[in-house]
Enzyme design. Structure first.
Site, mmCIF file in Angstrom:
data_model
loop_
_atom_site.group_PDB
_atom_site.id
_atom_site.type_symbol
_atom_site.label_atom_id
_atom_site.label_comp_id
_atom_site.label_asym_id
_atom_site.label_seq_id
_atom_site.Cartn_x
_atom_site.Cartn_y
_atom_site.Cartn_z
ATOM 1 N N TRP A 27 10.127 -2.116 5.381
ATOM 2 C CA TRP A 27 10.291 -3.422 4.723
ATOM 3 C C TRP A 27 11.217 -3.332 3.521
ATOM 4 O O TRP A 27 11.475 -4.334 2.861
ATOM 5 C CB TRP A 27 8.933 -3.986 4.311
ATOM 6 C CG TRP A 27 8.013 -2.976 3.716
ATOM 7 C CD1 TRP A 27 7.918 -2.648 2.399
ATOM 8 C CD2 TRP A 27 7.067 -2.153 4.419
ATOM 9 N NE1 TRP A 27 6.981 -1.668 2.236
ATOM 10 C CE2 TRP A 27 6.436 -1.349 3.455
ATOM 11 C CE3 TRP A 27 6.703 -2.028 5.759
ATOM 12 C CZ2 TRP A 27 5.444 -0.414 3.779
ATOM 13 C CZ3 TRP A 27 5.723 -1.106 6.084
ATOM 14 C CH2 TRP A 27 5.100 -0.316 5.107
ATOM 15 N N ARG A 28 11.715 -2.137 3.220
ATOM 16 C CA ARG A 28 12.709 -2.026 2.156
ATOM 17 C C ARG A 28 14.121 -2.090 2.722
ATOM 18 O O ARG A 28 15.097 -1.909 1.978
ATOM 19 C CB ARG A 28 12.490 -0.722 1.376
ATOM 20 C CG ARG A 28 11.214 -0.787 0.545
ATOM 21 C CD ARG A 28 10.930 0.476 -0.227
ATOM 22 N NE ARG A 28 9.744 0.276 -1.068
ATOM 23 C CZ ARG A 28 9.093 1.247 -1.681
ATOM 24 N NH1 ARG A 28 9.505 2.501 -1.558
ATOM 25 N NH2 ARG A 28 8.035 0.985 -2.417
ATOM 26 N N GLU A 40 3.680 -7.640 2.911
ATOM 27 C CA GLU A 40 2.740 -7.695 1.797
ATOM 28 C C GLU A 40 1.328 -8.042 2.261
ATOM 29 O O GLU A 40 0.351 -7.525 1.734
ATOM 30 C CB GLU A 40 3.221 -8.692 0.741
ATOM 31 C CG GLU A 40 4.452 -8.227 -0.036
ATOM 32 C CD GLU A 40 4.223 -6.896 -0.748
ATOM 33 O OE1 GLU A 40 3.064 -6.513 -1.010
ATOM 34 O OE2 GLU A 40 5.224 -6.217 -1.050
ATOM 35 N N THR A 46 -4.525 -1.804 2.619
ATOM 36 C CA THR A 46 -4.212 -1.008 3.805
ATOM 37 C C THR A 46 -3.096 -0.021 3.479
ATOM 38 O O THR A 46 -2.125 -0.376 2.808
ATOM 39 C CB THR A 46 -3.779 -1.927 4.964
ATOM 40 O OG1 THR A 46 -4.749 -2.970 5.117
ATOM 41 C CG2 THR A 46 -3.672 -1.151 6.257
ATOM 42 N N TYR A 122 -1.642 -11.502 -6.296
ATOM 43 C CA TYR A 122 -0.781 -10.351 -6.044
ATOM 44 C C TYR A 122 0.353 -10.691 -5.082
ATOM 45 O O TYR A 122 1.533 -10.445 -5.365
ATOM 46 C CB TYR A 122 -1.570 -9.143 -5.485
ATOM 47 C CG TYR A 122 -0.609 -8.158 -4.891
ATOM 48 C CD1 TYR A 122 0.149 -7.334 -5.721
ATOM 49 C CD2 TYR A 122 -0.348 -8.131 -3.520
ATOM 50 C CE1 TYR A 122 1.114 -6.490 -5.195
ATOM 51 C CE2 TYR A 122 0.611 -7.297 -2.991
ATOM 52 C CZ TYR A 122 1.333 -6.476 -3.830
ATOM 53 O OH TYR A 122 2.305 -5.667 -3.321
ATOM 54 N N ASP A 140 -1.554 -5.093 -8.504
ATOM 55 C CA ASP A 140 -2.480 -4.541 -7.518
ATOM 56 C C ASP A 140 -3.224 -3.376 -8.177
ATOM 57 O O ASP A 140 -3.151 -3.175 -9.378
ATOM 58 C CB ASP A 140 -1.725 -4.080 -6.273
ATOM 59 C CG ASP A 140 -0.874 -2.860 -6.559
ATOM 60 O OD1 ASP A 140 -0.549 -2.626 -7.743
ATOM 61 O OD2 ASP A 140 -0.548 -2.117 -5.621
ATOM 62 N N CYS A 194 1.413 8.609 -10.269
ATOM 63 C CA CYS A 194 0.276 8.246 -11.124
ATOM 64 C C CYS A 194 -0.938 7.953 -10.247
ATOM 65 O O CYS A 194 -1.495 6.861 -10.256
ATOM 66 C CB CYS A 194 0.642 7.037 -11.990
ATOM 67 S SG CYS A 194 -0.456 6.765 -13.392
ATOM 68 N N CYS A 210 3.735 7.064 -22.129
ATOM 69 C CA CYS A 210 2.349 6.970 -21.651
ATOM 70 C C CYS A 210 1.328 7.425 -22.691
ATOM 71 O O CYS A 210 1.284 8.608 -23.062
ATOM 72 C CB CYS A 210 2.182 7.786 -20.373
ATOM 73 S SG CYS A 210 0.521 7.665 -19.645
#
Length: 350
Positions: A27-28, A40, A46, A122, A140, A194, A210
């Site tokens: 999807w990119r 999305e 998922t 979202y 998200d 992360c 951070c």
DNA sequence: AACTCGTGGGA
DNA sequence: TTCCCAAGAGT
């Protein structure tokens, strides 16, 4: 260093890293807002690796909004089979139809898009920012984890109202030149660097920004209360075969768990004799001796099924109840079968 | 706010 | 095994 400079440097570090290091995902490769919308929805709760083959098949079969808008529901569900959370598919279809008939396209307006069924806070922000470059927050689980560490936010991310706090934070930080790379960069960071456990801070492009890293508290954040464990329910399956080799199948109710999907006759009891009584009464038929085929546990998010499946023959078909029918094994592929049913089917060698 | 709604993978 | 979880939304 001035506060505004800090934010700008953070943006550049994040989006720069994303543009260089992002994973190559299907999807990119598209800028089609409708395809991005599909991705999305599939990605809700998922994993990426699970979604990839579904996304490929789905966008091929339903390549534009019109194709999906007027597709038969059975075919839609067949394409979604195994992906879970099946109301996502039905809401997606009805909302694509509504958008197609109302706007002729995916509306480039968060107010309009966000009103569609299945489009929550979202998905609204994700599709608007990725497809149209609109600076909207896409918060998200990844984003809450990443930001809780960077900004040392200690609110419980399991609580619904906490998400709004993070949406405000995102709007303070988001790159208005490239909201898509910013939002996707936050999620990509959460997915590959992360991570929930043992975050790879030494590889992090924004570790200088951070708070948790500076205080050595990256493993303590985010704060997330645990959910209570699921309740178990017995499920006794009695798979019934007629003299011609057809099997009785029942369709589940239109609402609720595994809505509208097909299964072998099932009773919510641990006692096989009771299950036979319930099912034979339901379909007005006589059941021969039962033979255990398989026993397994199926875990949902909020409940557990303890499944025991038996097979038996029937001399005749009786009077099938509503939402049921007799099928040959080759015909099972026309039905939408949830995973527990697939497990029983495999155990029966069908 | 709390509960419902799937599945598969990893520690 | 057990637990948590993974790009949430509807009710």
């Amino acid at each position: 260093m001035k506060t505004s400079d800090w934010k700008q440097e953070f943006r550049e570090a994040l989006t720069g890293w994303y543009r260089e290091e992002k994973r190559d995902l299907p999807w990119r490769h598209t800028r089609n807002p409708y395809h991005i919308w599909i991705s999305e929805v599939m990605l809700q709760q998922t994993r990426v690796d699970t979604v990839i083959p579904y996304y490929a098949r789905f966008t091929e079969r339903f390549s534009d909004m019109k194709e999906l808008a007027y597709a038969p529901e059975e075919e839609l569900m067949k394409m979604w089979e195994g992906l879970g959370y099946y109301s996502r598919a039905r809401n997606l279809q009805s909302s694509v139809r509504e958008a197609y008939e109302t706007y002729g396209e995916v509306p480039a307006d968060p107010e309009k898009f966000g009103k569609l069924k299945g489009v929550g806070p979202y998905t609204e922000g994700a599709v608007m920012s990725i497809a149209y470059g609109i600076p909207a927050p896409a918060v998200d689980g990844n984003v809450m984890r990443v930001l809780s560490r960077i900004l040392l936010i200690e609110e419980d991310i399991a609580k619904p109202k906490t998400r709004r706090l993070f949406e405000e934070a995102v709007m303070e930080l988001i790159d208005r030149e490239d909201p898509s790379s910013f939002n996707q960069g936050m999620m990509e960071l959460g997915a590959v660097i992360c991570t929930p456990r043992r975050p790879k801070c030494l590889l992090c492009p924004v570790r200088d920004f951070c708070g948790a890293y500076h205080e050595g508290r990256e493993e303590e954040l985010p704060v997330k209360s645990k959910k209570k464990k699921q309740q178990s329910f017995p499920q006794t399956v009695i798979a019934l075969r007629d003299p011609e080799g057809r099997w009785l199948m029942e369709q589940r109710p239109e609402e609720g768990l595994l809505a509208g999907m097909w299964q072998f006759p099932t009773a919510e009891t641990a006692d096989p004799e009771e299950a036979v009584r319930i099912i034979s009464g339901r379909h007005r038929l006589t059941v021969g001796p039962i033979e255990e085929a398989v026993r397994f546990r199926h875990v949902f998010t909020h409940r557990i099924w303890e499944v025991t499946a038996y097979a038996a023959s029937v001399p005749d078909r009786g009077t099938p109840a509503d939402r049921s029918g007799w099928f040959r094994p080759e015909e099972f592929d026309m039905l939408t079968l949830p995973n527990p049913t697939k497990k029983v089917r495999a155990a029966l060698g069908l």
